[in-house]
Design a protein around this motif. Structure first.
Motif, PDB file in Angstrom:
ATOM      1  N   UNK A  27      -0.484   7.423 -10.318  1.00  0.00           N
ATOM      2  CA  UNK A  27      -1.605   5.798  -9.866  1.00  0.00           C
ATOM      3  C   UNK A  27      -0.153   5.604  -8.592  1.00  0.00           C
ATOM      4  N   UNK A  28      -0.646   4.136  -7.777  1.00  0.00           N
ATOM      5  CA  UNK A  28       0.252   3.847  -6.949  1.00  0.00           C
ATOM      6  C   UNK A  28       0.831   5.033  -5.855  1.00  0.00           C
ATOM      7  N   UNK A  29       0.405   5.965  -5.360  1.00  0.00           N
ATOM      8  CA  UNK A  29       0.542   6.519  -4.419  1.00  0.00           C
ATOM      9  C   UNK A  29      -0.742   6.868  -3.046  1.00  0.00           C
ATOM     10  N   UNK A  39      -7.096   9.406   3.930  1.00  0.00           N
ATOM     11  CA  UNK A  39      -6.474   8.008   2.742  1.00  0.00           C
ATOM     12  C   UNK A  39      -4.805   8.454   3.617  1.00  0.00           C
ATOM     13  N   UNK A  40      -3.836   7.560   3.320  1.00  0.00           N
ATOM     14  CA  UNK A  40      -2.749   7.407   3.463  1.00  0.00           C
ATOM     15  C   UNK A  40      -2.272   7.286   1.890  1.00  0.00           C
ATOM     16  N   UNK A  41      -0.839   8.549   2.365  1.00  0.00           N
ATOM     17  CA  UNK A  41      -0.201   8.297   1.032  1.00  0.00           C
ATOM     18  C   UNK A  41       1.273   8.539   1.336  1.00  0.00           C
ATOM     19  N   UNK A  42       1.406   7.778   0.096  1.00  0.00           N
ATOM     20  CA  UNK A  42       3.660   7.693   0.162  1.00  0.00           C
ATOM     21  C   UNK A  42       3.897   8.855   0.509  1.00  0.00           C
ATOM     22  N   UNK A  91       6.464   5.779  12.554  1.00  0.00           N
ATOM     23  CA  UNK A  91       5.587   7.490  13.119  1.00  0.00           C
ATOM     24  C   UNK A  91       4.797   8.097  11.800  1.00  0.00           C
ATOM     25  N   UNK A  92       3.644   8.869  12.296  1.00  0.00           N
ATOM     26  CA  UNK A  92       3.250   9.103  11.147  1.00  0.00           C
ATOM     27  C   UNK A  92       2.875  10.603  11.898  1.00  0.00           C
ATOM     28  N   UNK A 109       0.509  10.072   6.730  1.00  0.00           N
ATOM     29  CA  UNK A 109       1.540   9.892   5.590  1.00  0.00           C
ATOM     30  C   UNK A 109       3.160   9.254   6.328  1.00  0.00           C
ATOM     31  N   UNK A 110       2.853   7.749   6.112  1.00  0.00           N
ATOM     32  CA  UNK A 110       3.855   7.052   7.236  1.00  0.00           C
ATOM     33  C   UNK A 110       5.427   7.334   7.459  1.00  0.00           C
ATOM     34  N   UNK A 111       6.021   7.154   8.254  1.00  0.00           N
ATOM     35  CA  UNK A 111       7.585   7.353   7.753  1.00  0.00           C
ATOM     36  C   UNK A 111       8.564   6.024   9.112  1.00  0.00           C
TER      37      UNK A 111
END
Length: 378
Positions: A239-241, A257-260, A294-295, A313-315
């Motif tokens: 949960x929360x990812x 989907x955007x993932x942490x 950045x992605x 995935x963002x950074x």
């Protein structure tokens, strides 16, 4: 029949002609060619002689030896024999023997299409220049232009070398890498200018969105159920990812989907072994500079279900870092190295993270939007 009549009859039959116009003598079976007959050789019964005698006083049917020699190519007295001639056959010209070709004198004098002697004697129009004057003028003009370009290029190179020498003298004995590297003040100025430009673009997009009229509700995407189920699976796993979930309509309605970043490696492993998803095939990995961050974009496909998914995935922009998934998907090896080389994103856990396109001592990352080359000529 009297003896005189017999002699007259024999004299009439002394020379016989065949269909080729060649004479055969009745005495001795001699053979006389047309050239022999033209060389004053007379056979018995011919005009100007006695009964059966030639004008030279020889017996009928006997040719003049000198005439035969001339007819068969034999030289006369005091002359040399020309070539290897066979009696009765005209000797062919030798390979090195010069021949006279028709028109050779004309070509030598004036060339093809010119009158004998060339155009030297042709009267010229008044005020006309020589035929080669215009061509010579064009050639001289082209040479002058080429020399001017070469001189200008040499001067430009000399100026650049002088400028570099001046910079080297000012820098002193500092290493070349230190002299080439930008100073801290320059870096801060560039970073500030890039941040202001990004903020201005973001503000412009926000203003445009606020001032736009509300759009009519869109019809749900045919892939929306797949996106909803994928989101549910991810939330059940951890949960929360999930940061966001959208349908990429321009990309063929791909569920995205955007993932942490901190949960990405475990999530990628789960996507590979999950029975309902079965994302065994990593199709592509790419980096993106979004100016504010950045992605890294990952495209997976399920060969069993014939369905593809996209994960982003963002950074952080200043210190970009995303866990490597090369130990799980070896296909990501060179893709992550390329992203590291061109965007500067670090991938902890990569077995061999180093530049793959640029030189090892290259300064900066060329695909970043704030990249400034040290040498503008490169």
């Amino acid at each position: 029949m009297s003896d005189e009549e017999k002699k007259a009859k024999d004299g009439d039959a002394g020379e016989r002609k065949d269909d080729r116009g060649l004479g055969f003598t009745s005495e001795g079976g001699g053979f006389i060619t047309a050239e022999d007959t033209a060389g004053n050789t007379k056979v018995g019964g011919s005009a100007g002689g006695g009964e059966g005698e030639a004008q030279n006083g020889e017996k009928p049917g006997t040719a003049d030896p000198r005439s035969e020699a001339r007819a068969f190519g034999e030289p006369e007295e005091g002359e040399e024999r020309q070539g290897n001639t066979t009696p009765g056959v005209k000797a062919p010209p030798m390979s090195g023997e010069p021949r006279v070709v028709e028109g050779a004198a004309l070509a030598k004098a004036g060339g093809a299409g010119e009158p004998p002697g060339g155009y030297a004697d042709v009267p010229k129009a008044e005020g006309a220049e020589p035929a080669g004057g215009a061509a010579e003028a064009q050639v001289s003009s082209a040479d002058a232009e080429r020399e001017a370009k070469v001189k200008a290029a040499a001067e430009a190179r000399a100026a650049r070398l002088a400028a570099k020498a001046a910079q080297t003298a000012e820098a002193g004995d500092a290493p070349a890498a230190e002299r080439a590297a930008p100073t801290d003040a320059e870096k801060e100025a560039k970073a500030k200018a890039a941040a202001e430009a990004r903020a201005a673009r973001v503000s412009a997009r926000t203003t445009k969105t606020e001032g736009a009229e509300p759009e009519a509700p869109k019809e749900p995407s045919p892939k929306q159920p797949l996106l909803d189920r994928l989101t549910a699976i991810l939330k059940e796993f951890h949960d929360g990812i999930v940061e966001d979930a959208v349908i990429n309509e321009k990309g063929g309605h791909i569920p995205t989907v955007y993932i942490k970043a901190e949960a990405w490696r475990e999530t990628a492993d789960m996507l590979r072994i999950h029975p309902e998803l079965g994302l065994h095939y990593l199709r592509n990995v790419s980096g993106v500079d979004m100016e504010t961050h950045m992605e890294v974009v990952y495209h997976f496909i399920s060969l069993d279900h014939k369905q593809d998914y996209c994960f982003k995935v963002k950074t952080d922009r200043e210190n970009p870092s995303i866990p490597s998934i090369t130990p799980i998907f070896p296909t990501a090896d060179w893709n992550e190295r390329e992203i590291y080389d061109l965007f500067g994103i670090d991938f902890p856990g990569h077995p061999d993270l180093r530049r793959i396109m640029m030189a090892d001592d290259w300064v900066g990352h060329p695909l970043r939007k704030d990249y400034e080359p040290i040498d503008p000529e490169v």
